[in-house]
Every structure is written in C-alpha cells, then in structure tokens.
Design an enzyme around this catalytic site. Structure first.
Site, PDB file in Angstrom:
ATOM      1  N   LYS A  22       0.915  -1.404   0.327  1.00  0.00           N
ATOM      2  CA  LYS A  22      -0.023  -0.014   0.039  1.00  0.00           C
ATOM      3  C   LYS A  22       0.812   1.258  -0.131  1.00  0.00           C
ATOM      4  CE  LYS A  22      -1.624   1.569   4.070  1.00  0.00           C
ATOM      5  NZ  LYS A  22      -1.544   3.195   4.250  1.00  0.00           N
ATOM      6  N   ASN A  23       2.016   1.389   0.864  1.00  0.00           N
ATOM      7  CA  ASN A  23       2.898   2.366   0.975  1.00  0.00           C
ATOM      8  C   ASN A  23       3.787   2.944  -0.073  1.00  0.00           C
ATOM      9  OD1 ASN A  23       1.182   3.148   3.391  1.00  0.00           O
ATOM     10  ND2 ASN A  23       3.047   2.491   4.633  1.00  0.00           N
ATOM     11  N   ARG A  93      -3.495  10.889   4.256  1.00  0.00           N
ATOM     12  CA  ARG A  93      -2.706  11.776   4.242  1.00  0.00           C
ATOM     13  C   ARG A  93      -1.709  11.382   2.968  1.00  0.00           C
ATOM     14  NH1 ARG A  93       0.768  14.724   7.759  1.00  0.00           N
ATOM     15  NH2 ARG A  93       2.952  14.091   7.315  1.00  0.00           N
ATOM     16  N   CYS A 117      -4.929   8.615   9.782  1.00  0.00           N
ATOM     17  CA  CYS A 117      -5.095   8.231  10.925  1.00  0.00           C
ATOM     18  C   CYS A 117      -4.879   9.229  12.118  1.00  0.00           C
ATOM     19  CB  CYS A 117      -4.112   7.029  11.262  1.00  0.00           C
ATOM     20  SG  CYS A 117      -4.311   5.735  10.199  1.00  0.00           S
ATOM     21  N   ARG A 122       1.218  15.215  12.910  1.00  0.00           N
ATOM     22  CA  ARG A 122       1.599  14.630  11.622  1.00  0.00           C
ATOM     23  C   ARG A 122       1.647  16.082  10.801  1.00  0.00           C
ATOM     24  NH1 ARG A 122      -1.111   9.229   9.690  1.00  0.00           N
ATOM     25  NH2 ARG A 122       1.180   8.751   8.860  1.00  0.00           N
ATOM     26  N   ASP A 307       4.828   1.197  12.000  1.00  0.00           N
ATOM     27  CA  ASP A 307       3.576   0.294  11.499  1.00  0.00           C
ATOM     28  C   ASP A 307       3.308  -1.154  11.940  1.00  0.00           C
ATOM     29  OD1 ASP A 307       2.718   2.533  10.284  1.00  0.00           O
ATOM     30  OD2 ASP A 307       3.211   1.952   8.193  1.00  0.00           O
ATOM     31  N   ARG A 400      -8.608  -0.312   5.114  1.00  0.00           N
ATOM     32  CA  ARG A 400      -7.802   0.530   4.250  1.00  0.00           C
ATOM     33  C   ARG A 400      -6.320   0.097   4.024  1.00  0.00           C
ATOM     34  NH1 ARG A 400      -6.575   5.738   7.769  1.00  0.00           N
ATOM     35  NH2 ARG A 400      -5.129   5.858   6.052  1.00  0.00           N
TER      36      ARG A 400
END
Ligand code: UD1
Length: 422
Positions: A22-23, A93, A117, A122, A307, A400
């Site tokens: 995902k990232n 984000r 989140c 952040r 994470d 998500r």
C-alpha cells in the site's frame, strides 16, 4: 458499520501470499501525474486507500483504467484540474503527495491539508519547506496549501530536519521535473521510497542514492510512460508473521521480500520463533511455544517500523515476561492499548510514548473498537489468542490497509467472520 468476529484460541498454521505494498502503491500512483504518457502498474493491492487515490487522480482529470487483476493504467495527459479537495485528502494523508507532482508538471497546485489516522499532529512543514527551496511560492489559505512556481521548479540543496517518508517522496517527485540538480539530505530510507525511486527511473527520471540518506535528482524536461510492478507489502508480511507467532503457530508467507523486514524478523527470533527465509518467502515456526516478551523501540528504517508496533504489542500481551514498547515516530500511537486491555491484557502507559506490557498467559474475548489502521490488526491478533469471541467494531480502518483479511486469515486456520451492517 462492518464488524469482525474473531473466535480465538486456534493455533495459526498454513501458507499465504502477500499483496502489493500500500505504502508504495500510493506515492507511485501520485507519480503517474508527472508523465504525459500512460503508466501501467501491477501488483496494486485492492484496498480502500488505493480506491481513494484512484478517485483523486480521476477528479484531477487523469484517465484511469483497471483490469480484473488490478493492473492500473493511469494516463495523466488530460489533467486540467490542479486542486485536491478536502473530501478526498482528509481520509488519507498519502494523498498530500499529489502536491509535488502537480506543481512540478503544471506550475501550480492547491491541495487540502491532510488527514489520515488520528495518530498525532503529523505536520507537513518539511514538504512545504523543500518545495519553497525549489522556488515555489506557498501559502496556506482556509485549510488548503496553494503552491505556484510560475514555470519549472529550480533544483536546490535541501536538508530535511527529520526523517519523513512522505516528505522525501513528495520532494523527490517534484525534483524530477525541476531545472537543474536537487540534493535531498536526511532522506527517509524506507523500501517504499526506493520503490518509488525505481518507478521514477523507469519513467526516465535521473535519480541516484534512493535508499540512502542523500538522494540526488537531475531534473529532466519530461517523463515517459512505463510498466511497473509494485513491491510486496512488508507491513502485511510482518503482521501475519506476528499473528502466527502470537498463537504459537507456524506459517509460510510467500511473494514477499524478507530483506525489507530484518528488524522485525530479529525481534520475532528474540520472541522464540524459528525463522527460515529465501529470496521471496519467510517461514516462521513457534513450535507450539508461548512467545517470550521482547522490548521494542520504533525508529525510521532500518529500525523497527512504527506500522508494526501495535501488532507486536499484542504479541507481548500474551508473552512470557514483561516488555517495554517505545514509540518514537508518532506522538499518539497507543490508542489500541485500552482496547487490548479490555481483553484482560496488562498494559500500562508511561507518558504517551512508552507502554509497559506484562504478559498474561491467556486473554478473554471482548467487544472492542478499531481506532486506526495498524492498531486494528493488533485487536485481531489479541482476538486470535483470546479464549472466546472478540467482536471488533469499525473495521473500515482495517480495510484501508489489509486486502481480503478474512480470506487470508481463514487460509491460515483462523476463525474470523465479517458481519456486514447497512
Ligand atoms: C508514512 C507511512 C506510514 C508510516 C510512516 C512512518 C505512507 C503512505 N504512510 O507516513 O504508514 O507510519 O511513514 O514510517 O507511506 N513529520 C513532520 N513534518 C513533516 C512530515 C512529517 O513533523 O513535514 C513528522 C510526522 O508528524 C511524524 C514523523 O515526521 O511524527 C514521520 O512522518 P512521515 O515519515 O512523514 O510519515 P508519513 O509519510 O505520513
């Protein structure tokens, strides 16, 4: 809202394949905005965050096509709108990373300040400072960042004050089309930054040093189309390994890249797991044993990933002994603690960065609520080791970031069911 029912007490065992990261997929989807030719991405995970990003690209005017196998083709030639609205940026984000590409290619962009989140303030100051150093005029008006360059950005030497993954990615993308050379210092070294850099190289960018703390980018006038395969998800890999370890089980996770997970594999070994790894798989065997408590301190890559903190904390909750889990990346990332404690865990917070976990031999199922993406999976881990039934509310957080969670958990012997409510 959907709920997940976890009937605990089973030892996990079996094999599963990991999805694309995902990232990586999210910033790479942003990078498609830099090219005027189609870019085709494979191994894109089918996740809510990815759908949101595709929707955002569509709202900017990109043509997006998705086939049955989640190959995503984005053609950014027709982009006419340079505004990323609050409704799409607030939930995720990572969508703030359209700022660099839009500004670099179109000379202007307006992007809502991000959400995502609820794990601390952040800010995005490093993104903005870097773009300003490249000559952009930036103002924040009514919750939106408005940036203008009046032409091409200018290469610059930029020292980031902290290691930021999104900041490094946004600036690296912006610099690909700038005039001259950009040197980014104190860069994040996460594998996803490397994956994005490799995709940009495939698009014709001139980048070196991604994966180290100094990245050099020589700007080019245009970027081309390409085919690119997104790397496997190291967080998903680590999460399932931790889940299996917590239950004393054995599991083989394939289609992954073990070298991106070294710190996690070391901690799992400390917890008593026997680990075998090859080029693209990790096999873990707890040989039926209860895990040993392991101290964790999160840190930028190659340190232990924030994470995976919540999932490891859940493992520690049933481990033999007492551990300290220290979160150094985010200020408010222990919201899962009170939920795990509802299952009978003994976790005490010392300030908002340290948790002291006294391992309990057994937990008991309870009703809990998911609070953020990774924290939600820690509740699944706790539920899997607990006696009885755990009901996890608000699992949209899990969707998500984890693809086909019930199916994958089922494949390794978990008794998990989704209850869909309308
Ligand atoms: C990315 C990951 C996220 C992971 C995080 C840290 C994606 C889509 N998300 O998030 O899953 O938890 O890296 O590994 O890749 N900060 C500032 N100013 C800035 C930017 C960041 O102070 O301009 C701070 C943040 O508040 C945070 C820390 O830096 O405390 C790290 O944030 P960052 O690395 O930017 O995280 P993300 O890119 O948002």
């Amino acid at each position: 809202m959907d709920k997940l029912i976890v009937r605990g007490g089973r030892r996990l065992s079996g094999e599963l394949c990991v999805s694309g990261a995902k990232n990586s997929a999210l910033p790479i989807l942003c990078a498609t905005l830099l090219a005027d030719q189609p870019i085709t991405l494979s191994n894109v995970p089918h996740l809510h965050d990815v759908t949101t990003m595709i929707e955002l690209l569509g709202s900017l005017g990109a043509d997006v096509m998705i086939d049955d196998e989640m190959n995503v083709q984005v053609h950014g030639e027709s982009i006419a709108n340079h505004r990323a609205p609050y409704e799409l940026v607030k939930t995720m984000r990572a969508s703030f990373c359209v700022l660099g590409p839009l500004l670099a290619r179109h000379g202007e962009a307006e992007v809502s300040l991000p959400g995502g989140c609820a794990i601390g303030p952040r800010p995005v100051d490093q993104h903005l400072k870097g773009l300003a150093a490249m000559g952009a005029e930036i103002e924040v008006v009514d919750g939106y960042v408005r940036a203008r360059s009046g032409g091409r950005l200018e290469g610059a030497r930029i020292l980031m004050d902290i290691s930021t993954v999104g900041g490094t990615e946004n600036l690296m993308m912006a610099a690909t089309l700038a005039r001259g050379t950009t040197i980014l210092e104190n860069c994040a070294r996460e594998p996803e930054v490397v994956d994005l850099g490799d995709c940009l190289l495939a698009m014709g960018a001139r980048i070196s040093g991604h994966g180290t703390d100094t990245i050099q980018i020589e700007g080019v006038e245009r970027l081309n189309g390409c085919n690119y395969r997104v790397m496997p998800d190291r967080v998903e890999t680590g999460t399932y390994l931790i889940a299996a370890a917590a239950t004393g089980g054995r599991i083989r996770v394939s289609e992954t890249r073990p070298e991106t997970l070294e710190s996690v594999l070391l901690k799992l070994t400390e917890a008593g797991a026997v680990i075998d790894q090859g080029d693209d798989y990790v096999a873990l065997d707890m040989q039926g044993r209860r895990p040993k408590a392991v101290d964790i301190r999160t840190a930028p890559y190659p340190g232990f990933p924030t994470d995976m903190q919540a999932q490891f904390l859940a493992l520690n909750a049933v481990a033999e002994g007492t551990s300290r889990v220290v979160e150094t990346i985010f200020e408010n990332r222990f919201m899962h603690v009170q939920e795990i404690n509802r299952l009978g865990a003994d976790i005490v917070l010392d300030g908002n960065t340290t948790a002291i976990v006294k391992g309990r031999p057994r937990l008991r199922g309870a009703q809990v609520m998911a609070t953020d993406l990774r924290a939600s999976f820690s509740l699944v881990v706790a539920g899997l080791v607990a006696d009885g039934t755990t009901i996890i509310d608000r699992i949209y957080h899990i969707d998500r970031g984890y693809e086909r969670i019930e199916e994958k958990l089922g494949q390794i012997g978990a008794d998990v069911e989704r209850v869909v409510s309308r």
